[in-house]
Design a protein around this motif. Structure first.
Motif, short mmCIF file in Angstrom:
data_model
loop_
_atom_site.label_atom_id
_atom_site.label_comp_id
_atom_site.label_asym_id
_atom_site.label_seq_id
_atom_site.Cartn_x
_atom_site.Cartn_y
_atom_site.Cartn_z
N ALA A 171 5.37 8.61 -1.99
CA ALA A 171 5.18 8.50 -3.45
C ALA A 171 4.37 7.26 -3.79
CB ALA A 171 6.54 8.47 -4.15
N ARG A 172 4.64 6.15 -3.09
CA ARG A 172 3.91 4.91 -3.33
C ARG A 172 2.43 5.09 -3.00
NH1 ARG A 172 6.16 1.83 0.29
NH2 ARG A 172 7.83 1.07 -1.07
N GLN A 173 2.15 5.72 -1.86
CA GLN A 173 0.76 5.94 -1.46
C GLN A 173 0.03 6.79 -2.49
OE1 GLN A 173 0.29 7.75 2.39
NE2 GLN A 173 -1.93 7.72 2.30
N ALA A 174 0.68 7.83 -2.98
CA ALA A 174 0.05 8.70 -3.97
C ALA A 174 -0.25 7.93 -5.25
CB ALA A 174 0.95 9.90 -4.27
N ALA A 175 0.71 7.10 -5.69
CA ALA A 175 0.51 6.31 -6.91
C ALA A 175 -0.60 5.27 -6.72
CB ALA A 175 1.81 5.63 -7.32
N GLU A 176 -0.64 4.65 -5.57
CA GLU A 176 -1.67 3.64 -5.30
C GLU A 176 -3.06 4.28 -5.26
OE1 GLU A 176 -0.25 1.91 -1.69
OE2 GLU A 176 0.92 0.34 -2.72
N GLU A 177 -3.16 5.48 -4.72
CA GLU A 177 -4.44 6.18 -4.71
C GLU A 177 -4.87 6.55 -6.13
OE1 GLU A 177 -3.83 9.44 -2.08
OE2 GLU A 177 -3.97 8.23 -0.26
N GLN A 178 -3.90 6.98 -6.95
CA GLN A 178 -4.21 7.27 -8.35
C GLN A 178 -4.68 6.01 -9.07
OE1 GLN A 178 -0.60 8.92 -9.94
NE2 GLN A 178 -0.90 10.93 -9.00
N LEU A 179 -4.04 4.88 -8.76
CA LEU A 179 -4.40 3.62 -9.41
C LEU A 179 -5.81 3.20 -9.02
CD1 LEU A 179 -3.27 1.46 -11.28
CD2 LEU A 179 -2.37 0.27 -9.27
N ARG A 180 -6.13 3.31 -7.73
CA ARG A 180 -7.48 2.97 -7.28
C ARG A 180 -8.52 3.85 -7.96
NH1 ARG A 180 -4.93 2.04 -2.26
NH2 ARG A 180 -5.22 4.22 -1.63
N ALA A 181 -8.23 5.14 -8.03
CA ALA A 181 -9.17 6.06 -8.65
C ALA A 181 -9.36 5.74 -10.13
CB ALA A 181 -8.67 7.50 -8.49
N ALA A 182 -8.27 5.41 -10.82
CA ALA A 182 -8.36 5.08 -12.25
C ALA A 182 -9.20 3.82 -12.46
CB ALA A 182 -6.96 4.89 -12.83
N GLU A 199 0.86 2.00 -13.15
CA GLU A 199 1.49 0.76 -12.69
C GLU A 199 2.99 0.79 -12.99
OE1 GLU A 199 -2.10 -2.56 -12.96
OE2 GLU A 199 -0.83 -2.21 -14.70
N SER A 200 3.38 1.35 -14.14
CA SER A 200 4.80 1.47 -14.46
C SER A 200 5.50 2.41 -13.48
CB SER A 200 4.97 2.00 -15.90
OG SER A 200 4.40 1.11 -16.83
N GLN A 201 4.82 3.51 -13.15
CA GLN A 201 5.37 4.45 -12.18
C GLN A 201 5.50 3.78 -10.81
OE1 GLN A 201 2.77 7.74 -11.40
NE2 GLN A 201 4.22 8.80 -10.08
N LEU A 202 4.50 3.01 -10.42
CA LEU A 202 4.52 2.32 -9.13
C LEU A 202 5.64 1.29 -9.08
CD1 LEU A 202 3.08 2.16 -6.42
CD2 LEU A 202 1.49 0.51 -7.43
N ALA A 203 5.87 0.59 -10.20
CA ALA A 203 6.95 -0.39 -10.25
C ALA A 203 8.30 0.29 -10.06
CB ALA A 203 6.91 -1.14 -11.58
N ILE A 244 8.82 3.11 -8.44
CA ILE A 244 8.88 3.53 -7.03
C ILE A 244 9.27 2.35 -6.15
CG2 ILE A 244 7.46 4.29 -5.07
CD1 ILE A 244 5.84 5.96 -7.12
N ASN A 245 8.69 1.19 -6.42
CA ASN A 245 8.97 0.02 -5.58
C ASN A 245 10.38 -0.54 -5.77
OD1 ASN A 245 6.50 0.01 -4.27
ND2 ASN A 245 5.53 -1.28 -5.81
N GLN A 246 11.06 -0.11 -6.83
CA GLN A 246 12.44 -0.52 -7.03
C GLN A 246 13.44 0.39 -6.29
OE1 GLN A 246 12.96 -0.59 -11.27
NE2 GLN A 246 11.73 -2.44 -11.55
N LEU A 247 12.98 1.56 -5.87
CA LEU A 247 13.87 2.52 -5.23
C LEU A 247 14.48 2.01 -3.92
CD1 LEU A 247 11.96 5.89 -5.84
CD2 LEU A 247 14.06 5.11 -6.93
N PRO A 248 13.70 1.35 -3.02
CA PRO A 248 14.32 0.88 -1.78
C PRO A 248 15.51 -0.04 -2.00
CG PRO A 248 11.95 0.83 -1.56
CD PRO A 248 12.24 1.14 -3.00
N ALA A 249 15.41 -0.97 -2.96
CA ALA A 249 16.51 -1.90 -3.21
C ALA A 249 17.77 -1.15 -3.63
CB ALA A 249 16.11 -2.92 -4.28
N ALA A 250 17.60 -0.14 -4.49
CA ALA A 250 18.76 0.64 -4.93
C ALA A 250 19.37 1.42 -3.77
CB ALA A 250 18.35 1.59 -6.05
N LEU A 251 18.52 2.01 -2.93
CA LEU A 251 19.01 2.76 -1.78
C LEU A 251 19.76 1.86 -0.80
CD1 LEU A 251 15.87 4.98 -1.15
CD2 LEU A 251 18.15 5.82 -1.75
#
Length: 417
Positions: A187-198, A395-399, A401-408
Motif C-alpha cells: 500500500a505504501r509503494q502504491a501511494a508513493e508512486e501516486q505521489l510521484r506521479a502527482a 500525503e494524508s493517505q500515506l501518513a 499507512i505509515n501509522q499502521l505498523p505501530a498499531a500492529l
C-alpha cells in the motif's frame, strides 16, 4: 529493567533481556581508509543501507576487498541476522536479513551491531519486530551515551527487555506480522508512486503546452526583447536579523518560485538603497547563484507583498514590459528546454553555478498574444490548485499507512494479534 516489566503478560509469556537470548553480538570493520572508492568485492553494510522500515537500500553500495573479507573473523552477515545501528544520528535503527536479501556474502562495518539468535528456541523476526517497535526503539536509545557522535555499546543488550511467548507463539505472531507488513509495504509503494506521479504533473503539462508548439505558427522571441532593467541584489547580509531593518529576500524565501515571508531576515538600509533594491508587483526574481542545478535560474514573481521588501545578491531582479505577463515568463522558464538552456549557460566557480544578464536576455520565449498568455496562466493556476489538493490527499493517505505498523506492533506485543 524498564517499566515494561511491570505490565502483565499473557499466560505463558515471560520477560527476557536481549542478552539472554543472543547467540552472538558482533560488529564489523573496514580496511584502513574505509570502503569509499572500492568498486568490487564483498558488500559492506552501514547505517545508510538500512531503511526506517527495517529493510535495506542498496542504491549506494560499498565494498571491502575479497581478501579483507576472508580475514574478518566477525561481522559476516547471515540469514535472520538482526542489524542495529550503534552510533550517530540514526542509532537504534534496525533491519533483518530475510530470504529476499540478494547477496550470498556480505559484512557490516564498525558502526553496526549484528545480533544472531539461537533459532532453535527464538524466532528472529519476532525479536526484530519488537526492536523495531516504538517500545523497543525507546529501550535501545535509553542506552545512548556521548554527545556529538554518541551511540550504544554492548551493554544495551542488558537493558532491552523483551516480552517473549513460547516459540510456537513467536512463530505464529511473526508470520502474521510478516503478512500484515507486506500488505502495508504494498500500500505504501502504491501511494508513493501516486505521489510521484502527482508531483510530476506540472512538468508534464508544461511539456505538452510548450514543447509541442509548431514553430512555424508560434514565433520565438528573446526575453531580452521585453526587459526594462536588471539588477543584482543587495550585498550586505548580517549574521542576525536587524529588528528595524527592511525585509531582504534570500534564496530560502523564494524556493519553489513562491515568495515566503514566514521567516523574514531584516537588514538596515539607507533610503537610497531601499529605492534601488525594493521590489514591485510584476518584478521577476531569478536565482542568480546556487550550487544546485535544480535551483539556479528558478523564477519567482513578485505580487501583493504586504510591506516594503528588498532582495539579496543571490537573486537578480528583472523588470519587464507589459507586453508579456510575468507569470507567463515563469511558466516558460520551468520547461525542460528552458531549464536545460539555463543550466548549460550558467558559469561555474568554486562549486557554485551563476547566471547573468546575458543568459536571461537570451532565454527564448514562445510569443503569444496577451489573451493567450492569460489563458495558459489561468489553466496552469487551476491545475496547480487541483494538484495541490491531490498531493495533500495522497500525503494524508500515506501518513495513515505509515501509522499502521505501530498499531500492529502494539497489538502483537500485548498478545492481541
Amino acid at each position: 529493567m524498564t517499566t515494561n516489566t511491570h505490565r502483565n503478560l499473557p499466560p505463558g509469556w515471560r520477560w527476557v533481556k536481549l542478552s539472554e537470548i543472543l547467540f552472538s553480538l558482533e560488529t564489523g570493520s573496514r580496511p584502513k581508509g574505509g570502503a569509499r572508492g572500492i568498486t568490487t568485492g564483498v558488500p559492506s553494510l552501514s547505517a545508510e543501507h538500512m531503511t526506517r522500515f527495517g529493510t535495506f537500500d542498496f542504491s549506494d553500495l560499498r565494498y571491502v576487498p575479497l581478501e579483507y573479507y576472508k580475514q574478518m573473523s566477525k561481522g559476516h552477515v547471515k540469514l535472520d541476522d538482526i542489524l542495529i545501528v550503534k552510533d550517530g544520528a540514526t542509532t537504534g535503527k534496525v533491519a533483518i536479513v530475510t530470504k529476499a536479501f540478494p547477496y550470498k556474502e556480505a559484512v557490516i562495518n564498525e558502526h553496526v551491531f549484528l545480533c544472531r539468535l539461537d533459532k532453535s528456541v527464538i524466532e528472529p523476526s519476532f525479536v526484530f519486530y519488537f526492536l523495531w517497535s516504538a517500545t523497543g526503539q525507546t529501550q535501545i536509545r535509553e542506552s545512548f551515551q556521548g554527545a556529538a557522535i554518541g551511540g550504544i555499546n554492548q551493554s544495551f543488550t542488558e537493558r532491552v527487555i523483551i516480552p517473549l511467548p513460547p516459540l510456537a507463539e513467536q512463530q505464529r505472531i511473526a508470520a502474521r506480522l510478516n503478512e500484515e507488513m507486506a500488505a502495508v509495504a504494498q500500500a505504501r509503494q502504491a501511494a508513493e508512486e501516486q505521489l510521484r506521479a502527482a508531483r510530476e504533473l506540472p512538468a508534464v503539462y508544461l511539456r505538452k503546452v510548450f514543447e509541442n508548439f509548431d514553430v512555424k505558427d508560434i514565433p520565438k522571441r528573446y526575453l531580452g526583447d521585453f526587459v526594462i532593467s536588471y539588477r543584482n541584489g543587495f550585498g550586505r547580509r548580517p549574521k542576525d536579523s536587524e529588528e528595524n531593518g527592511v525585509i531582504v529576500l534570500r534564496l530560502a524565501d523564494v524556493t519553489g518560485g513562491v515568495i515566503n515571508l514566514d521567516n523574514p531576515r531584516r537588514v538596515s538600509m539607507t533610503h537610497d538603497e531601499i529605492k534601488m533594491y525594493c521590489v514591485e508587483d510584476g518584478d521577476l526574481l531569478f536565482v542568480r547563484v546556487n550550487g544546485s542545478k535544480d535551483l539556479v535560474g528558478r523564477v519567482a514573481v513578485v505580487k501583493d507583498l504586504p510591506t516594503i521588501v528588498a532582495y539579496n545578491d543571490h537573486l537578480i531582479r528583472v523588470k519587464i514590459t507589459k507586453a508579456i505577463l510575468p507569470e507567463y515568463v515563469k511558466l516558460v522558464s520551468e520547461t525542460k528546454s528552458a531549464r536545460n538552456f539555463i543550466v548549460e549557460k550558467a558559469s561555474t566557480s568554486a562549486g557554485q553555478l551563476t547566471i547573468n544578464q546575458e543568459m536571461i536576455r537570451s532565454l527564448e520565449i514562445p510569443y503569444l498574444t496577451l489573451n493567450k498568455q492569460k489563458e495558459l496562466v489561468e489553466k496552469y493556476r487551476k491545475m496547480i490548485c487541483d494538484i495541490c489538493q491531490m498531493v495533500f490527499d495522497i500525503e494524508s493517505q500515506l501518513a495513515e499507512i505509515n501509522q499502521l505498523p505501530a498499531a500492529l506492533l502494539r497489538e502483537a506485543f500485548m498478545g492481541n494479534l
